[in-house]
Design a protein around this motif. Structure first.
Motif, PDB file in Angstrom:
ATOM      1  N   ALA A  19      -3.418 -20.453   4.682  1.00 40.45           N
ATOM      2  CA  ALA A  19      -3.829 -21.032   3.411  1.00 40.45           C
ATOM      3  C   ALA A  19      -3.036 -20.234   2.378  1.00 40.45           C
ATOM      4  CB  ALA A  19      -5.477 -21.080   3.281  1.00 40.45           C
ATOM      5  N   ALA A  20      -2.908 -18.838   2.636  1.00 40.17           N
ATOM      6  CA  ALA A  20      -2.566 -18.201   1.501  1.00 40.17           C
ATOM      7  C   ALA A  20      -1.541 -16.867   1.977  1.00 40.17           C
ATOM      8  CB  ALA A  20      -3.555 -17.237   0.666  1.00 40.17           C
ATOM      9  N   GLU A  21      -0.836 -16.516   1.117  1.00 31.46           N
ATOM     10  CA  GLU A  21      -0.126 -15.262   1.399  1.00 31.46           C
ATOM     11  C   GLU A  21      -0.637 -13.754   1.006  1.00 31.46           C
ATOM     12  OE1 GLU A  21       3.846 -13.541  -0.388  1.00 31.46           O
ATOM     13  OE2 GLU A  21       4.572 -15.427   0.944  1.00 31.46           O
ATOM     14  N   PHE A  22      -0.872 -13.260   2.085  1.00 35.40           N
ATOM     15  CA  PHE A  22      -1.833 -12.037   1.847  1.00 35.40           C
ATOM     16  C   PHE A  22      -0.703 -10.693   1.574  1.00 35.40           C
ATOM     17  CE2 PHE A  22      -4.283 -15.153   3.745  1.00 35.40           C
ATOM     18  CZ  PHE A  22      -5.680 -14.923   3.090  1.00 35.40           C
ATOM     19  N   ALA A  23      -1.336  -9.495   0.917  1.00 36.76           N
ATOM     20  CA  ALA A  23      -0.170  -8.353   0.880  1.00 36.76           C
ATOM     21  C   ALA A  23      -1.274  -7.439  -0.005  1.00 36.76           C
ATOM     22  CB  ALA A  23       0.785  -8.780  -0.073  1.00 36.76           C
ATOM     23  N   VAL A  24      -0.991  -6.159   0.758  1.00 35.43           N
ATOM     24  CA  VAL A  24      -1.555  -4.925   0.029  1.00 35.43           C
ATOM     25  C   VAL A  24      -0.846  -4.050  -0.896  1.00 35.43           C
ATOM     26  CG1 VAL A  24      -2.888  -2.852   0.596  1.00 35.43           C
ATOM     27  CG2 VAL A  24      -3.288  -4.874   1.928  1.00 35.43           C
ATOM     28  N   TYR A  25      -1.227  -3.797  -1.890  1.00 35.36           N
ATOM     29  CA  TYR A  25      -0.223  -3.282  -2.949  1.00 35.36           C
ATOM     30  C   TYR A  25      -1.080  -1.779  -2.942  1.00 35.36           C
ATOM     31  CZ  TYR A  25       1.981  -7.449  -4.143  1.00 35.36           C
ATOM     32  OH  TYR A  25       2.828  -8.675  -3.985  1.00 35.36           O
ATOM     33  N   THR A  26       0.151  -0.642  -3.159  1.00 36.68           N
ATOM     34  CA  THR A  26      -0.804   0.530  -3.090  1.00 36.68           C
ATOM     35  C   THR A  26       0.204   1.422  -4.586  1.00 36.68           C
ATOM     36  OG1 THR A  26       1.132   1.182  -1.583  1.00 36.68           O
ATOM     37  CG2 THR A  26      -1.051   1.048  -0.804  1.00 36.68           C
ATOM     38  N   PRO A  27      -0.255   1.212  -5.658  1.00 36.16           N
ATOM     39  CA  PRO A  27       0.138   1.872  -6.864  1.00 36.16           C
ATOM     40  C   PRO A  27       0.417   3.332  -6.540  1.00 36.16           C
ATOM     41  CG  PRO A  27      -1.530   0.260  -7.392  1.00 36.16           C
ATOM     42  CD  PRO A  27      -1.605   0.437  -5.899  1.00 36.16           C
ATOM     43  N   GLY A  28       1.519   3.902  -6.746  1.00 39.68           N
ATOM     44  CA  GLY A  28       1.743   5.482  -6.703  1.00 39.68           C
ATOM     45  C   GLY A  28       1.948   5.936  -5.235  1.00 39.68           C
ATOM     46  N   SER A  29       2.127   5.002  -4.491  1.00 40.70           N
ATOM     47  CA  SER A  29       2.614   5.051  -3.024  1.00 40.70           C
ATOM     48  C   SER A  29       3.253   4.148  -2.565  1.00 40.70           C
ATOM     49  CB  SER A  29       1.031   5.226  -2.107  1.00 40.70           C
ATOM     50  OG  SER A  29       1.428   5.265  -0.864  1.00 40.70           O
ATOM     51  N   ASP A  30       4.089   4.514  -1.357  1.00 35.97           N
ATOM     52  CA  ASP A  30       4.915   3.447  -0.738  1.00 35.97           C
ATOM     53  C   ASP A  30       4.307   3.151   0.739  1.00 35.97           C
ATOM     54  OD1 ASP A  30       5.311   5.705   0.755  1.00 35.97           O
ATOM     55  OD2 ASP A  30       7.441   5.593   0.572  1.00 35.97           O
ATOM     56  N   ALA A  31       2.935   3.460   1.008  1.00 40.45           N
ATOM     57  CA  ALA A  31       2.284   2.988   2.133  1.00 40.45           C
ATOM     58  C   ALA A  31       2.238   1.560   2.097  1.00 40.45           C
ATOM     59  CB  ALA A  31       0.764   3.686   2.144  1.00 40.45           C
ATOM     60  N   GLY A  32       1.834   1.011   1.124  1.00 40.42           N
ATOM     61  CA  GLY A  32       1.788  -0.576   0.968  1.00 40.42           C
ATOM     62  C   GLY A  32       2.964  -0.963   0.222  1.00 40.42           C
ATOM     63  N   LEU A  33       2.952  -2.213  -0.562  1.00 44.17           N
ATOM     64  CA  LEU A  33       4.056  -2.653  -1.140  1.00 44.17           C
ATOM     65  C   LEU A  33       3.795  -1.753  -2.565  1.00 44.17           C
ATOM     66  CD1 LEU A  33       3.716  -6.476  -0.938  1.00 44.17           C
ATOM     67  CD2 LEU A  33       5.145  -4.662   0.554  1.00 44.17           C
ATOM     68  N   PRO A  34       4.908  -1.185  -3.138  1.00 49.33           N
ATOM     69  CA  PRO A  34       4.813  -0.294  -4.352  1.00 49.33           C
ATOM     70  C   PRO A  34       4.530  -1.069  -5.233  1.00 49.33           C
ATOM     71  CG  PRO A  34       6.907  -0.175  -3.261  1.00 49.33           C
ATOM     72  CD  PRO A  34       6.235  -0.916  -2.207  1.00 49.33           C
ATOM     73  N   VAL A  35       4.238  -0.544  -6.583  1.00 50.02           N
ATOM     74  CA  VAL A  35       3.831  -1.371  -7.978  1.00 50.02           C
ATOM     75  C   VAL A  35       4.517  -0.495  -8.992  1.00 50.02           C
ATOM     76  CG1 VAL A  35       2.274  -2.222  -9.521  1.00 50.02           C
ATOM     77  CG2 VAL A  35       1.635  -2.414  -7.148  1.00 50.02           C
ATOM     78  N   SER A  36       5.337  -1.109  -9.696  1.00 54.58           N
ATOM     79  CA  SER A  36       5.830  -0.337 -10.910  1.00 54.58           C
ATOM     80  C   SER A  36       5.181  -0.636 -12.158  1.00 54.58           C
ATOM     81  CB  SER A  36       7.354  -0.997 -11.334  1.00 54.58           C
ATOM     82  OG  SER A  36       7.748  -0.446 -12.300  1.00 54.58           O
TER      83      SER A  36
ATOM     84  N   SER B 203       8.966   2.158  -9.367  1.00 54.56           N
ATOM     85  CA  SER B 203       9.771   1.477  -8.628  1.00 54.56           C
ATOM     86  C   SER B 203       8.701   0.505  -7.957  1.00 54.56           C
ATOM     87  CB  SER B 203      10.789   1.922  -7.860  1.00 54.56           C
ATOM     88  OG  SER B 203      10.206   2.915  -6.781  1.00 54.56           O
ATOM     89  N   GLY B 204       9.107  -0.637  -7.591  1.00 54.51           N
ATOM     90  CA  GLY B 204       8.434  -1.687  -6.716  1.00 54.51           C
ATOM     91  C   GLY B 204       8.211  -2.978  -7.416  1.00 54.51           C
ATOM     92  N   GLN B 205       7.014  -3.511  -7.061  1.00 52.20           N
ATOM     93  CA  GLN B 205       6.589  -5.049  -7.560  1.00 52.20           C
ATOM     94  C   GLN B 205       6.154  -4.814  -9.038  1.00 52.20           C
ATOM     95  OE1 GLN B 205       6.243  -8.142  -6.145  1.00 52.20           O
ATOM     96  NE2 GLN B 205       5.801  -8.478  -8.387  1.00 52.20           N
ATOM     97  N   ASN B 206       6.867  -5.539  -9.925  1.00 53.57           N
ATOM     98  CA  ASN B 206       6.557  -5.843 -11.150  1.00 53.57           C
ATOM     99  C   ASN B 206       4.836  -6.308 -11.235  1.00 53.57           C
ATOM    100  OD1 ASN B 206       8.869  -4.771 -12.032  1.00 53.57           O
ATOM    101  ND2 ASN B 206       9.679  -6.733 -12.630  1.00 53.57           N
ATOM    102  N   LEU B 207       4.252  -5.881 -12.296  1.00 60.11           N
ATOM    103  CA  LEU B 207       2.912  -6.316 -12.636  1.00 60.11           C
ATOM    104  C   LEU B 207       3.224  -7.956 -13.152  1.00 60.11           C
ATOM    105  CD1 LEU B 207       0.786  -3.616 -13.614  1.00 60.11           C
ATOM    106  CD2 LEU B 207       0.868  -4.739 -11.623  1.00 60.11           C
ATOM    107  N   ASP B 208       3.825  -8.608 -12.537  1.00 57.27           N
ATOM    108  CA  ASP B 208       4.099 -10.185 -12.921  1.00 57.27           C
ATOM    109  C   ASP B 208       2.765 -10.904 -12.313  1.00 57.27           C
ATOM    110  OD1 ASP B 208       4.679 -12.794 -13.507  1.00 57.27           O
ATOM    111  OD2 ASP B 208       6.464 -12.717 -11.931  1.00 57.27           O
ATOM    112  N   ILE B 209       1.843 -11.136 -13.150  1.00 60.22           N
ATOM    113  CA  ILE B 209       0.722 -11.955 -12.747  1.00 60.22           C
ATOM    114  C   ILE B 209       1.017 -12.929 -12.000  1.00 60.22           C
ATOM    115  CG2 ILE B 209      -1.713 -12.560 -13.325  1.00 60.22           C
ATOM    116  CD1 ILE B 209      -1.089  -9.616 -13.395  1.00 60.22           C
ATOM    117  N   ALA B 210       1.769 -14.025 -12.628  1.00 58.16           N
ATOM    118  CA  ALA B 210       1.977 -15.104 -12.006  1.00 58.16           C
ATOM    119  C   ALA B 210       2.859 -14.810 -10.580  1.00 58.16           C
ATOM    120  CB  ALA B 210       2.899 -15.994 -13.080  1.00 58.16           C
ATOM    121  N   GLY B 211       3.607 -14.036 -10.529  1.00 56.66           N
ATOM    122  CA  GLY B 211       3.906 -13.625  -9.196  1.00 56.66           C
ATOM    123  C   GLY B 211       3.095 -13.110  -8.231  1.00 56.66           C
ATOM    124  N   LEU B 212       2.190 -12.472  -8.596  1.00 57.56           N
ATOM    125  CA  LEU B 212       1.132 -11.880  -7.872  1.00 57.56           C
ATOM    126  C   LEU B 212       0.033 -13.073  -7.303  1.00 57.56           C
ATOM    127  CD1 LEU B 212       0.502  -8.649  -9.812  1.00 57.56           C
ATOM    128  CD2 LEU B 212       1.588  -8.759  -7.516  1.00 57.56           C
TER     129      LEU B 212
END
Length: 851
Positions: free
Chosen positions: A133-150, A266-275
């Motif tokens: 039904a959906a695409e799931f992902a875990v983001y981890t700001p300040g860490s590369d354990a999950g998907l990093p967030v810029s 570095s990592g995923q931008n805080l692009d809300i539409a993309g999230l």
């Protein structure tokens, strides 16, 4: 159940058992938001997981904030429910304490989930539908354990028109600034009174109003050198002195300098539409795992995320249905009743306004005491589970009653809450006639409990999560066609702009040699120069084409002009005066340097960088508006090193400056440096000629008088000789006549006195002859004397000519040194030198735009 959320079944509080009547919740009710509260073990997490499962099945995207790690369970959906699916997510230590092997524990978990789902009427197809039904992902700001967030992307201009969205953007600026200041320890600042908040807010407004993005580096630089002159009615330096701004810049720089903060860049931008949605339109459930962050880091990120969601929300068209969900698993500390943390204002605004845009907020807490119930009065649905203490229940009832005076039957709600057990919740929904009690259904996802950071990579791998990976580039993008045109126009370049927006190089007839410097991003903000030292902008006096022509290595055809970069150099110029009245010397000499390579120790070999530099009138008044600036080298950014270099330059100008005075001491002729060699020799020749003439006049005066006297005597003697010779001739004729007469008289027999007369004539003839001989001898003597005098005069002439002819070449050079007090430093400061940045597929070079 296809269009509503299946959350569980109604619960008979009197009989203490669940009924067969399902609780179907209209997702549209979430546009008025929901609050979930309950103590640890109440089943709050299971209810929220079930709520998010239903949202995914309905195609509703969600952003989930997970401070503790519970929401990561949303990724643990196993359609086949095999023991092998469960085993990696079980804790071997818990299994050991239960006296089970990990295999037994996984079998038990598999069986429990099979039975539980069957008991609640959830078929295999529904679990499979959840998986897809959906695409799931875990983001981890300040860490590369999950998907990093810029977080840098949160400082980027939102791309909204400032004039028509001023209020929205001002609110986001205020939240962003509050979060940044909170991260550096400046909490609870009043945006109206805090000069730190006012300064940073104006910096953001200055950039975003021009649709220019910022990053932390730019922000730090602009704190030191704000892009405006005044704040309110006062100059910036009066409102917020440079020293204090530097202290604030250092505080913010601590964020950037901390090694642990590197992953935030570095990592995923805080692009809300993309999230919320994939590129092909599928919904996404993006979980932001924050358990590894400190309290201040969590507050910073949550505030930034709230602000980004709010800005996205304001750009959406109005909606009556549920468009997306924002879920936070624990709001304790983020929405307190009295304090105003950075997260509170954007959360308050969304609680009040998100309904109109179809954004639903789901807020959960296990601490119902310390929340702002006035703010939560905007929530249309309350899910209330078992509470820990009577105080918690009474505080919750007080809050609900104060938020909705007269609309709450306190005694009824009190009794219902008191009867709640595990997984049993009271639902107070303003869209329903009365509150209901229900028991939550079995979740389709395995509830493994809070996940640790080390388990996050396996979680993302389980669901194939990769994110958008929109990483902020460290390289400068090519300039737009308009920007490139402005650069070319300023530099006198007429180039055609390619479709990509970059500027292609002109065809090359000469092989350019690029400057061996790497292409750097640089900053749109000019770094500040140390206080007390001026800065200059070297003119872009080389067109792009000329810069290429002056270089020497061929560039590939696909090479593009990436932009203009200014690099800091040290510019110094001294005026040295040389004054010596003995030589009629009063001249000035300019000693100037342009130091392009600075030793980190602040040591400069000034002779290596000596060259003419433009004067202040020849400098550009301002930098190219589209250019960027490289970070300055250490010495030019350090006030102490610059002060030491200023002193060293003055000493160098004093020690190495001299002028040469050409001198002819014999002739008394001196030439200052501006006199040419030819003019100096001409002056020497004229002086020698004058001296020779004076010497000759003095030396020949006596001789000339003697010669003139002799010549006069000689003339007189020659006249006397001529007279004597005439007289002698006459005497001879007279003597001859008288003799003839005497002979004739004797022969005639006359007695005559002619003999004595003849004798007398003879005597007179002899006398005349003697006079002639005397004159001849005198003339000869005079001529000999005259010859000797003329020889003496010629010798005097020759001697004088030789003497003064040698004097002409008797030249020496006299070095004249200045006095220390005659060395004046008229230019000393940081100069910005422009470079064209040229980029191709295999190389990046810089070409100096200044010559």
């Amino acid at each position: 159940m296809t269009d509503k959320f299946y959350l569980g079944k109604l619960f008979n509080s009197i009989q203490g058992k669940v009924t067969d009547q399902p609780l179907l919740y209209d997702p549209a009710d979430l546009t008025t938001h929901a609050v979930v509260t309950g103590m640890t073990g109440s089943g709050k997490t299971g209810l929220c997981i079930a709520l998010m499962e239903e949202a995914a099945l309905q195609g509703i995207p969600a952003i989930l904030i997970d401070p503790k790690g519970d929401l990561t369970n949303l990724l643990l959906h196993f359609p086949e429910l095999t023991p092998q699916d469960f085993q990696p997510w079980l804790d071997p230590e818990i299994a050991r304490r239960a006296g089970k092997s990990i295999e037994q524990a996984s079998n038990d978990a598999s069986l429990a989930w099979r039975n539980g789902l069957a008991e609640w009427g959830i078929p295999h197809e529904r679990i499979l539908a959840l998986t897809n039904a959906a695409e799931f992902a875990v983001y981890t700001p300040g860490s590369d354990a999950g998907l990093p967030v810029s977080v840098l992307s949160s400082l980027a201009a939102p791309g909204l028109d400032w004039a028509s969205n001023r209020e929205i953007l001002s609110e986001r600026i205020s939240s962003t600034v509050t979060a940044i200041l909170g991260l550096v320890g400046l909490d609870n600042l009043d945006p109206i009174r805090s000069r730190e908040h006012i300064l940073l807010s104006n910096i953001f407004q200055s950039a975003w109003s021009k649709n220019k993005s910022l990053d932390l580096t730019e922000l730090i630089l602009q704190i030191q050198t704000p892009p405006f002159d005044k704040l309110g009615a006062f100059p910036v330096d009066t409102f917020f002195p440079a020293k204090d701004r530097m202290a604030l810049a250092l505080q913010v720089n601590n964020i950037l300098a901390a090694p642990t903060f590197d992953m935030w860049r570095s990592g995923q931008n805080l692009d809300i539409a993309g999230l919320l949605f994939t590129a092909d339109g599928r919904p996404r459930h993006s979980v932001f795992y924050l358990a590894h962050l400190s309290d201040s880091e969590r507050m910073f990120f949550v505030t930034i995320l709230f602000s980004a969601v709010e800005t996205w929300m304001r750009t959406q068209p109005g909606a009556t249905s549920l468009r997306a969900l924002l879920y936070m698993d624990e709001i304790f500390g983020y929405l307190p009743p009295i304090a105003i943390p950075p997260s509170k204002q954007p959360l308050l605004r969304m609680l009040k306004q998100a309904r109109a845009f179809g954004l639903g907020l789901v807020l959960a807490t296990q601490n119902p005491v310390d929340v702002d119930y006035k703010a939560l009065s905007n929530a249309g649905t309350w899910f209330i589970g078992k509470l820990q203490t009577e105080q918690d229940k009474q505080r919750l009832l007080d809050g609900l009653e104060s938020a909705a005076p007269g609309a709450l039957d306190r005694s009824t709600i009190d009794k219902l809450i008191s009867s709640l057990g595990k997984r049993v919740f009271l639902m107070q929904n303003v869209h329903e006639k009365q509150p209901v009690v229900f028991q939550t259904r079995w979740t389709m996802n395995f509830l493994a409990g809070p996940m640790t950071r080390t388990q996050i990579p396996a979680l993302n791998k389980l669901v194939g999560a990769s994110g958008q990976q929109s990483v902020i580039s460290s390289q400068p993008s090519a300039f737009s066609a308009q920007q490139s045109g402005e650069i070319n126009h300023q530099a006198g370049v007429n180039l055609e702009i390619s479709d990509s927006g970059a500027v292609p190089l002109p065809s090359q007839t000469e092989a350019p040699v690029p400057v061996n410097r790497p292409i750097v991003t640089g900053s749109i903000t000019r770094p500040p120069v140390p206080s007390g030292f001026p800065e200059f902008f070297l003119p872009m006096n080389l067109s792009f084409t000329k810069a290429l022509a002056l270089s020497g290595k061929a560039m590939p055809e696909e090479a593009m002009l990436a932009g203009v970069l200014y690099r800091s150099v040290l510019l110094a110029s001294a005026q040295v005066r040389f004054l010596d009245r003995r030589y009629s010397l009063d001249v000035q000499k300019v000693r100037s340097v342009l130091v392009t390579t600075l030793d980190a120790r602040g040591v400069v070999r000034w002779d290596d960088f000596a060259r003419p530099v433009p004067n202040e009138k020849e400098m550009d008044p301002a930098p190219d508006p589209q250019a960027r600036f490289a970070a300055p080298d250490g010495p030019v950014s350090d006030v102490r090193q610059l002060a030491a270099l200023h002193k060293d330059f003055a000493d160098w100008a004093y020690r190495t400056s001299k002028v040469i005075v050409r001198a002819n001491s014999t002739l008394g002729v001196f030439a200052t440096p501006e006199v040419t060699q030819a003019d100096f020799m001409k002056a020497c020749s004229e002086a020698a000629r004058t001296a020779r003439d004076a010497d000759l006049a003095k030396a020949t005066a006596t001789l000339d008088r003697q010669i003139a006297s002799l010549q006069d005597k000689l003339s007189r003697e020659q006249r006397e000789l001529q007279q004597d010779q005439t007289e002698l001739g006459e005497r001879k004729r007279e003597e001859l006549v008288t003799g003839a007469e005497t002979v004739f008289s004797i022969l005639g027999g006359k007695r005559t006195r002619r003999i004595s007369a003849a004798m007398s004539k003879h005597r007179m003839t002899e006398q005349s002859k003697a006079d002639v001989d005397e004159s001849v001898d005198a003339i000869k003597e005079f001529k000999q004397q005259l010859t000797r005098l003329e020889q003496a005069r010629q010798e005097a002439l020759d001697g004088s000519a030789a003497k003064w002819g040698d004097a002409v070449n008797n030249i020496s050079e006299i070095p004249i040194l200045p006095k220390k007090t005659d060395v004046y430093i008229n230019l000393f400061g940081v100069a910005w030198m422009p470079y064209y940045q040229v980029k191709s597929a295999d190389q990046s070079v810089e070409l100096s735009a200044f010559q």
